[in-house]
Design a protein around this motif. Structure first.
Motif, PDB file in Angstrom:
ATOM      1  N   ILE A 229       0.882  -1.203   0.123  1.00 54.97           N
ATOM      2  CA  ILE A 229      -0.057  -0.007   0.053  1.00 54.97           C
ATOM      3  C   ILE A 229       1.066   1.224   0.209  1.00 54.97           C
ATOM      4  N   LEU A 230       1.879   1.424   0.777  1.00 49.13           N
ATOM      5  CA  LEU A 230       2.856   2.297   0.917  1.00 49.13           C
ATOM      6  C   LEU A 230       3.382   2.585  -0.491  1.00 49.13           C
ATOM      7  N   GLU A 231       3.942   1.885  -1.273  1.00 50.57           N
ATOM      8  CA  GLU A 231       4.447   1.778  -2.390  1.00 50.57           C
ATOM      9  C   GLU A 231       3.498   2.494  -3.464  1.00 50.57           C
ATOM     10  N   ARG A 232       2.115   2.029  -3.205  1.00 49.44           N
ATOM     11  CA  ARG A 232       1.096   2.730  -4.283  1.00 49.44           C
ATOM     12  C   ARG A 232       0.862   4.177  -3.863  1.00 49.44           C
ATOM     13  N   PHE A 233       1.160   4.467  -2.746  1.00 47.26           N
ATOM     14  CA  PHE A 233       0.963   5.799  -2.136  1.00 47.26           C
ATOM     15  C   PHE A 233       1.890   6.948  -2.974  1.00 47.26           C
ATOM     16  N   ALA A 234       3.157   6.355  -3.018  1.00 47.95           N
ATOM     17  CA  ALA A 234       4.238   7.367  -3.422  1.00 47.95           C
ATOM     18  C   ALA A 234       3.949   8.030  -4.535  1.00 47.95           C
ATOM     19  N   PRO A 235       3.398   7.480  -5.828  1.00 46.46           N
ATOM     20  CA  PRO A 235       3.430   8.064  -6.973  1.00 46.46           C
ATOM     21  C   PRO A 235       2.045   9.040  -6.750  1.00 46.46           C
ATOM     22  N   LEU A 236       1.387   8.999  -5.698  1.00 48.34           N
ATOM     23  CA  LEU A 236       0.145  10.005  -5.809  1.00 48.34           C
ATOM     24  C   LEU A 236       0.376  11.046  -4.970  1.00 48.34           C
ATOM     25  N   LEU A 237       1.546  11.343  -4.340  1.00 47.72           N
ATOM     26  CA  LEU A 237       1.969  12.576  -3.728  1.00 47.72           C
ATOM     27  C   LEU A 237       2.627  13.362  -4.490  1.00 47.72           C
ATOM     28  N   LYS A 238       2.527  14.849  -4.528  1.00 55.00           N
ATOM     29  CA  LYS A 238       3.357  15.679  -4.986  1.00 55.00           C
ATOM     30  C   LYS A 238       4.862  15.616  -4.422  1.00 55.00           C
ATOM     31  N   GLY A 241       5.037  16.407  -0.886  1.00 54.25           N
ATOM     32  CA  GLY A 241       3.695  15.790  -0.079  1.00 54.25           C
ATOM     33  C   GLY A 241       4.122  15.252   1.068  1.00 54.25           C
ATOM     34  N   LEU A 242       3.112  15.216   2.115  1.00 54.80           N
ATOM     35  CA  LEU A 242       3.205  14.852   3.343  1.00 54.80           C
ATOM     36  C   LEU A 242       2.363  13.444   3.479  1.00 54.80           C
ATOM     37  N   LEU A 243       2.979  12.251   4.339  1.00 53.99           N
ATOM     38  CA  LEU A 243       2.007  11.054   4.467  1.00 53.99           C
ATOM     39  C   LEU A 243       1.989  11.286   5.911  1.00 53.99           C
ATOM     40  N   PHE A 244       0.643  11.447   6.678  1.00 55.86           N
ATOM     41  CA  PHE A 244       0.554  11.135   7.962  1.00 55.86           C
ATOM     42  C   PHE A 244       0.091   9.867   8.386  1.00 55.86           C
ATOM     43  N   ALA A 245       0.871   9.269   9.400  1.00 57.67           N
ATOM     44  CA  ALA A 245       0.483   8.029   9.874  1.00 57.67           C
ATOM     45  C   ALA A 245      -0.070   7.967  11.274  1.00 57.67           C
ATOM     46  N   GLY A 246      -0.461   6.874  11.875  1.00 57.67           N
ATOM     47  CA  GLY A 246      -1.156   6.840  13.245  1.00 57.67           C
ATOM     48  C   GLY A 246       0.063   6.826  14.223  1.00 57.67           C
ATOM     49  N   HIS A 247      -0.232   7.055  15.654  1.00 59.39           N
ATOM     50  CA  HIS A 247       0.626   7.277  16.508  1.00 59.39           C
ATOM     51  C   HIS A 247       1.475   6.064  16.877  1.00 59.39           C
ATOM     52  N   SER A 248       0.846   4.882  16.393  1.00 56.97           N
ATOM     53  CA  SER A 248       1.508   3.397  16.853  1.00 56.97           C
ATOM     54  C   SER A 248       1.896   2.938  15.629  1.00 56.97           C
ATOM     55  N   GLU A 249       2.051   3.575  14.543  1.00 63.74           N
ATOM     56  CA  GLU A 249       2.427   3.102  13.222  1.00 63.74           C
ATOM     57  C   GLU A 249       4.117   3.643  12.936  1.00 63.74           C
ATOM     58  N   ASN A 250       4.977   2.762  12.593  1.00 64.11           N
ATOM     59  CA  ASN A 250       6.134   3.198  12.074  1.00 64.11           C
ATOM     60  C   ASN A 250       6.403   2.566  10.553  1.00 64.11           C
ATOM     61  N   THR A 255       9.243   0.358   4.049  1.00 65.76           N
ATOM     62  CA  THR A 255       9.498   0.646   2.716  1.00 65.76           C
ATOM     63  C   THR A 255      10.433   1.558   2.478  1.00 65.76           C
ATOM     64  N   ARG A 256      11.135   1.807   1.425  1.00 66.58           N
ATOM     65  CA  ARG A 256      12.191   2.742   1.293  1.00 66.58           C
ATOM     66  C   ARG A 256      11.699   3.854   0.418  1.00 66.58           C
ATOM     67  N   ALA A 257      10.368   3.975   0.163  1.00 68.63           N
ATOM     68  CA  ALA A 257       9.729   4.958  -0.566  1.00 68.63           C
ATOM     69  C   ALA A 257       9.696   6.479   0.336  1.00 68.63           C
ATOM     70  N   PHE A 258       9.660   6.087   1.421  1.00 69.65           N
ATOM     71  CA  PHE A 258       9.409   7.363   2.320  1.00 69.65           C
ATOM     72  C   PHE A 258      10.492   7.367   3.429  1.00 69.65           C
ATOM     73  N   ARG A 259      10.748   8.637   3.955  1.00 68.08           N
ATOM     74  CA  ARG A 259      11.650   8.802   4.973  1.00 68.08           C
ATOM     75  C   ARG A 259      10.903   9.627   6.067  1.00 68.08           C
ATOM     76  N   LEU A 260      11.256   9.484   7.427  1.00 68.58           N
ATOM     77  CA  LEU A 260      10.490  10.056   8.365  1.00 68.58           C
ATOM     78  C   LEU A 260      11.014  11.479   8.629  1.00 68.58           C
ATOM     79  N   ARG A 261       9.982  12.557   8.754  1.00 60.47           N
ATOM     80  CA  ARG A 261      10.252  13.866   8.662  1.00 60.47           C
ATOM     81  C   ARG A 261      10.131  14.419   9.934  1.00 60.47           C
ATOM     82  N   GLY A 262       9.188  13.745  10.791  1.00 64.08           N
ATOM     83  CA  GLY A 262       8.949  14.148  12.256  1.00 64.08           C
ATOM     84  C   GLY A 262       7.848  13.090  12.838  1.00 64.08           C
ATOM     85  N   GLN A 263       7.475  13.558  13.990  1.00 63.11           N
ATOM     86  CA  GLN A 263       6.477  12.549  14.894  1.00 63.11           C
ATOM     87  C   GLN A 263       5.455  11.918  13.850  1.00 63.11           C
ATOM     88  N   THR A 264       5.417  10.737  13.404  1.00 66.32           N
ATOM     89  CA  THR A 264       4.706   9.850  12.509  1.00 66.32           C
ATOM     90  C   THR A 264       4.126  11.006  11.320  1.00 66.32           C
TER      91      THR A 264
END
Length: 269
Positions: A229-238, A241-250, A255-264
């Motif tokens: 699912i995360l790999e399918r998100f990547a081409p849909l973002l500018k 763009g930002l991807l927001f996750a839940g507090h208990s998700e890491n 995936t290597r498609a995203f890198r952590l910018r801040g808290q979730t």
């Protein structure tokens, strides 16, 4: 616990397999009581006494509307306005200078509190420039989406918000609607709700999005499904763009498609 319906170990195993195939949801062993209580209503609706008969009926009719009721019964809709509140100021800062049309996807919209909170944030941040913005709220649970489209909530839920937000964004019900509040039309007009299964081979919605909210849904999937699912998100973002996750998700180790910018909160790698 005394039961009037028969749920065998084999039945429970079949339910876990069917909901995984249908929606990617991994049901733990300790969810057995929850499964019984939620699906028992469907059995009684059809006049059945054995889960095995209900499951056999489902499997004989792969296109039956009962699949929708089965899936709705086993999804969890725990949500609230401005839940995980630190995300919304971050979203506002990210969009503050935008001049073009803003598009945001709430990928687990549930009963609508999250996408409406996003729309309210846009109104607070962009002022009149927020009106062309669009928030797309999707969910697999069609019952939850029907409640989301109505935009009507109990007053005790709305009154947890700051008084200024309640006055600005809600209409208080009277008469038969006493005890309820409805999201104001200008905010509802910014949000579109669509049925979408994150496991479906194709998604009807198109990017690019300024942000994707996918919070507290990945915890119901296994790691392989999460990565897909995360790999399918990547081409849909500018690109920014930002991807927001839940507090208990890491997602950092999935995936290597995203890198952590801040808290979730993640950006494209």
């Amino acid at each position: 616990m005394e039961r009037d319906l028969e749920l065998t170990d084999a039945d429970f195993a079949r339910i876990r397999e069917l909901i995984y195939r249908r929606a990617g949801i991994v049901l733990a062993e300790h969810k057995r009581e929850m499964v019984y209580s939620r699906l028992a209503k469907r059995l009684r609706h059809h006049g059945l006494t054995r889960f095995g008969d209900y499951l056999a009926r489902l499997e004989r009719q792969p296109e039956a509307r009962e699949w929708e009721a089965f899936t709705n019964a086993l999804t969890t809709n725990l949500t609230a306005f401005f839940r995980e509140a630190h995300h919304f100021p971050l979203l506002g800062e990210h969009l503050r200078g935008r001049t073009g049309p803003v598009r945001i996807w709430s990928a687990a919209a549930s009963t609508g509190e999250e996408p409406y909170s996003i729309a309210m944030t846009l109104a607070e941040t962009l002022g009149p420039r927020a009106q062309p913005a669009r928030v797309i709220g999707t969910d697999i649970d069609t019952d939850a989406l029907a409640r989301a489209r109505a935009g009507v909530y109990p007053l005790e839920q709305v009154h947890k918000l700051e008084e200024a937000r309640v006055k600005r964004f809600f209409q208080k019900g009277t008469g038969r609607q006493a005890g309820l509040a409805r999201v104001r039309p200008d905010i509802r007009a910014m949000v579109e709700f669509e049925s979408l299964n994150l496991l479906a081979p194709g998604w009807a919605l198109k990017g690019p999005f300024d942000a994707i909210f996918c919070r507290n849904v990945m915890i119901y999937f296994d790691k392989e499904t999460q990565a897909r699912i995360l790999e399918r998100f990547a081409p849909l973002l500018k690109p920014d763009g930002l991807l927001f996750a839940g507090h208990s998700e890491n997602f950092s180790y999935i995936t290597r498609a995203f890198r952590l910018r801040g808290q979730t909160v993640y950006t494209l790698a």
